[in-house]
Design a protein around this motif. Structure first.
Motif, short mmCIF file in Angstrom:
data_model
loop_
_atom_site.label_atom_id
_atom_site.label_comp_id
_atom_site.label_asym_id
_atom_site.label_seq_id
_atom_site.Cartn_x
_atom_site.Cartn_y
_atom_site.Cartn_z
N TRP A 277 -2.52 -3.87 1.33
CA TRP A 277 -2.49 -5.30 1.61
C TRP A 277 -1.20 -5.92 1.08
O TRP A 277 -0.77 -5.62 -0.03
CB TRP A 277 -3.69 -5.98 0.96
N GLU A 278 -0.57 -6.75 1.90
CA GLU A 278 0.67 -7.40 1.50
C GLU A 278 0.44 -8.90 1.33
O GLU A 278 -0.24 -9.53 2.14
CB GLU A 278 1.76 -7.17 2.57
N GLU A 279 1.00 -9.45 0.28
CA GLU A 279 0.87 -10.89 0.03
C GLU A 279 1.58 -11.68 1.12
O GLU A 279 2.67 -11.31 1.56
CB GLU A 279 1.46 -11.24 -1.33
N ASN A 280 0.95 -12.81 1.53
CA ASN A 280 1.60 -13.66 2.53
C ASN A 280 2.64 -14.56 1.87
O ASN A 280 2.72 -14.67 0.64
CB ASN A 280 0.56 -14.50 3.29
N LYS A 281 3.44 -15.21 2.69
CA LYS A 281 4.55 -16.02 2.18
C LYS A 281 4.06 -17.19 1.34
O LYS A 281 4.68 -17.54 0.33
CB LYS A 281 5.40 -16.53 3.36
N LEU A 282 2.93 -17.80 1.74
CA LEU A 282 2.41 -18.94 1.00
C LEU A 282 2.03 -18.53 -0.42
O LEU A 282 2.36 -19.22 -1.40
CB LEU A 282 1.18 -19.51 1.71
N LEU A 283 1.37 -17.38 -0.54
CA LEU A 283 0.94 -16.91 -1.86
C LEU A 283 2.15 -16.58 -2.73
O LEU A 283 2.18 -16.90 -3.93
CB LEU A 283 0.04 -15.68 -1.70
N LYS A 284 3.16 -15.95 -2.15
CA LYS A 284 4.37 -15.63 -2.91
C LYS A 284 5.07 -16.89 -3.39
O LYS A 284 5.59 -16.95 -4.52
CB LYS A 284 5.32 -14.80 -2.04
N THR A 285 5.08 -17.93 -2.54
CA THR A 285 5.70 -19.20 -2.92
C THR A 285 4.98 -19.84 -4.09
O THR A 285 5.60 -20.35 -5.03
CB THR A 285 5.71 -20.17 -1.72
N ILE A 286 3.65 -19.82 -4.06
CA ILE A 286 2.85 -20.40 -5.14
C ILE A 286 3.09 -19.64 -6.45
O ILE A 286 3.21 -20.25 -7.52
CB ILE A 286 1.35 -20.36 -4.77
N GLU A 287 3.18 -18.32 -6.36
CA GLU A 287 3.42 -17.50 -7.55
C GLU A 287 4.78 -17.84 -8.18
O GLU A 287 4.90 -17.94 -9.40
CB GLU A 287 3.36 -16.02 -7.20
N ARG A 288 5.80 -18.00 -7.34
CA ARG A 288 7.13 -18.34 -7.86
C ARG A 288 7.14 -19.74 -8.47
O ARG A 288 7.80 -19.99 -9.48
CB ARG A 288 8.17 -18.25 -6.74
N ARG A 289 6.39 -20.64 -7.86
CA ARG A 289 6.38 -22.03 -8.32
C ARG A 289 5.70 -22.19 -9.67
O ARG A 289 6.19 -22.90 -10.56
CB ARG A 289 5.69 -22.91 -7.27
N PHE A 290 4.58 -21.55 -9.88
CA PHE A 290 3.79 -21.75 -11.09
C PHE A 290 3.90 -20.60 -12.10
O PHE A 290 3.58 -20.78 -13.27
CB PHE A 290 2.31 -21.97 -10.73
N GLY A 291 4.30 -19.42 -11.64
CA GLY A 291 4.36 -18.29 -12.54
C GLY A 291 3.00 -17.64 -12.72
O GLY A 291 1.96 -18.29 -12.55
N VAL A 292 3.01 -16.35 -13.07
CA VAL A 292 1.76 -15.61 -13.21
C VAL A 292 1.76 -14.86 -14.54
O VAL A 292 2.76 -14.23 -14.91
CB VAL A 292 1.58 -14.60 -12.05
N ALA A 293 0.65 -14.91 -15.24
CA ALA A 293 0.51 -14.20 -16.51
C ALA A 293 0.57 -12.70 -16.26
O ALA A 293 0.31 -12.22 -15.15
CB ALA A 293 -0.81 -14.57 -17.18
N ASP A 294 0.90 -11.94 -17.31
CA ASP A 294 1.08 -10.51 -17.14
C ASP A 294 -0.22 -9.72 -17.21
O ASP A 294 -0.22 -8.50 -16.99
CB ASP A 294 2.06 -9.97 -18.20
N ARG A 295 -1.32 -10.39 -17.51
CA ARG A 295 -2.61 -9.68 -17.57
C ARG A 295 -3.75 -10.66 -17.34
O ARG A 295 -3.55 -11.88 -17.34
CB ARG A 295 -2.78 -9.01 -18.93
N TYR A 296 -4.96 -10.10 -17.15
CA TYR A 296 -6.16 -10.92 -16.98
C TYR A 296 -6.59 -11.49 -18.33
O TYR A 296 -6.47 -10.84 -19.36
CB TYR A 296 -7.29 -10.10 -16.38
N HIS A 297 -7.10 -12.71 -18.31
CA HIS A 297 -7.64 -13.37 -19.50
C HIS A 297 -9.08 -13.77 -19.21
O HIS A 297 -9.39 -14.97 -19.08
CB HIS A 297 -6.78 -14.58 -19.88
N GLY A 298 -9.94 -12.78 -19.08
CA GLY A 298 -11.33 -13.06 -18.72
C GLY A 298 -11.40 -13.71 -17.35
O GLY A 298 -10.71 -13.29 -16.42
N THR A 299 -12.19 -14.78 -17.25
CA THR A 299 -12.31 -15.50 -15.98
C THR A 299 -11.44 -16.76 -15.95
O THR A 299 -11.59 -17.58 -15.05
CB THR A 299 -13.79 -15.88 -15.72
N LYS A 300 -10.56 -16.91 -16.94
CA LYS A 300 -9.68 -18.08 -16.98
C LYS A 300 -8.72 -18.06 -15.80
O LYS A 300 -8.24 -17.00 -15.38
CB LYS A 300 -8.88 -18.11 -18.29
N LEU A 301 -8.44 -19.25 -15.27
CA LEU A 301 -7.54 -19.37 -14.12
C LEU A 301 -6.13 -19.81 -14.54
O LEU A 301 -5.16 -19.50 -13.85
CB LEU A 301 -8.11 -20.36 -13.10
N TRP A 302 -6.03 -20.53 -15.66
CA TRP A 302 -4.74 -21.00 -16.17
C TRP A 302 -4.66 -20.71 -17.67
O TRP A 302 -5.68 -20.79 -18.36
CB TRP A 302 -4.55 -22.51 -15.94
#
Length: 333
Positions: free
Chosen positions: A159-184
């Motif tokens: 599965w490949e990420e779509n352009k919208l998802l990649k844009t959101i990731e660049r805009r907000f940044g993504v943590a390097d690991r899971y933190h339970g069920t936390k979203l932010w």
């Protein structure tokens, strides 16, 4: 089928109650056992069957037949969608204990999106009968596309990420690991998304593409918005448990795409015939009993042939492995 505002309100309230129960079941992260998934899958299917029979008792046989035809079609398309969910889960390496939370949010997003699409579709159909030609052509094209994808080599499928998802990731940044069920979380003084939120967005954005196939398909079986909505809702309910129940079986359903292509193509032809009939052209229309028979028959046949083909492939691989072991032993000897 005449549906009062009261019935709509009661139906939506009932579905909200079911969703609440589903959320209560999966609120605590844990690995879902086959037993748990099996029990709840049966519960959701029984509830759908009771609803369909209720339509026959309090409504009419036509409405009940349309519901079951729509429910089975949407459920089948949902099973095919599980293939993509498996790829997404693997892509983001979602821990097993968190997968049910991701799927629950995905189902909620799918319900909202399909409710919007159904309302829009019903409004368009009531104003422009020629839209059936577009729906029919789209389903026939989708059927052809499914066949092409099924014939392609899927061993390296990812599965490949779509352009919208990649844009959101660049805009907000993504943590390097899971933190339970936390979203932010706060990371280096900056508020960033967790991989949990990213995978939920991936499932949600994929649901939009799924709706583009499923909504025209069910409108080809019934134009009643109430039946379209309830069939979709019941098909999606229990999808989370079904994911864990047949996760290992998905790889064995090698002919499912062919079966779905036949079903979508069949419904596409049915839509075109209906559009011609609405335009005053005297052509035969396909009845709901015939549609239900074709849908069920195709699914049964493709399931059986898939399991047979998977068994033969497993036996061939085992023979190849055994032959390789014998060759190795001969060389060592």
């Amino acid at each position: 089928m005449e549906v009062s505002t009261t019935l709509w309100v009661l139906t939506i309230a009932g579905l909200i109650a079911l969703i609440s129960v589903d959320f209560f079941i999966g609120r605590k992260p844990h690995d879902v056992s086959i037993k748990e998934a099996g029990i709840w899958t049966i519960v959701w299917i029984v509830l759908a069957a009771i609803f369909g029979l209720g339509l026959a008792v309090f409504g009419d046989g036509q409405a009940s037949g349309e519901f079951f035809a729509g429910y089975i079609t949407e459920k089948s398309l949902s099973v095919d969608n599980l293939f993509v969910f498996v790829l997404i889960m693997a892509k983001f390496a979602v821990p097993t204990q968190y997968q049910q939370r991701v799927l629950l949010v995905g189902v909620l997003v799918a319900l909202v999106l399909r409710a919007i699409f159904i309302a829009a579709g019903a409004a368009i159909i009531s104003s422009f009968s020629w839209v059936f030609y577009i729906f029919g052509a789209f389903l026939i094209y989708t059927a052809w596309k499914l066949i092409q994808e099924a014939r392609a080599d899927e061993d390296e499928e990812e599965w490949e990420e779509n352009k919208l998802l990649k844009t959101i990731e660049r805009r907000f940044g993504v943590a390097d690991r899971y933190h339970g069920t936390k979203l932010w979380i706060e990371q280096n003084g900056k508020r960033v998304m967790t991989p949990m939120l990213v995978v939920m967005l991936a499932i949600g954005s994929t649901d939009i593409l799924f709706a583009l196939d499923s909504i025209p398909a069910i409108f080809g079986l019934t134009q009643d918005p109430y039946i379209v909505f309830t069939a979709n809702a019941f098909a999606l309910m229990g999808l989370r448990q079904l994911y864990f129940l047949i996760g290992g079986l998905l790889k064995k359903l090698v002919h499912l795409s062919y079966g779905l292509s036949v079903i979508l193509g069949f419904i596409g032809v049915k839509l075109v015939l209906h559009a011609l009939h609405e335009s005053g052209v005297h052509v035969p229309e396909i009845t709901i009993p015939v549609s239900l028979g074709v849908i069920c028959g195709v699914l049964v046949i493709t399931t059986i042939t898939s399991l047979i083909a998977s068994k033969k492939q497993a036996e061939a691989e085992q023979r190849k492995t055994d032959a390789g072991s014998k060759d190795k032993d001969s060389i060592e000897a």
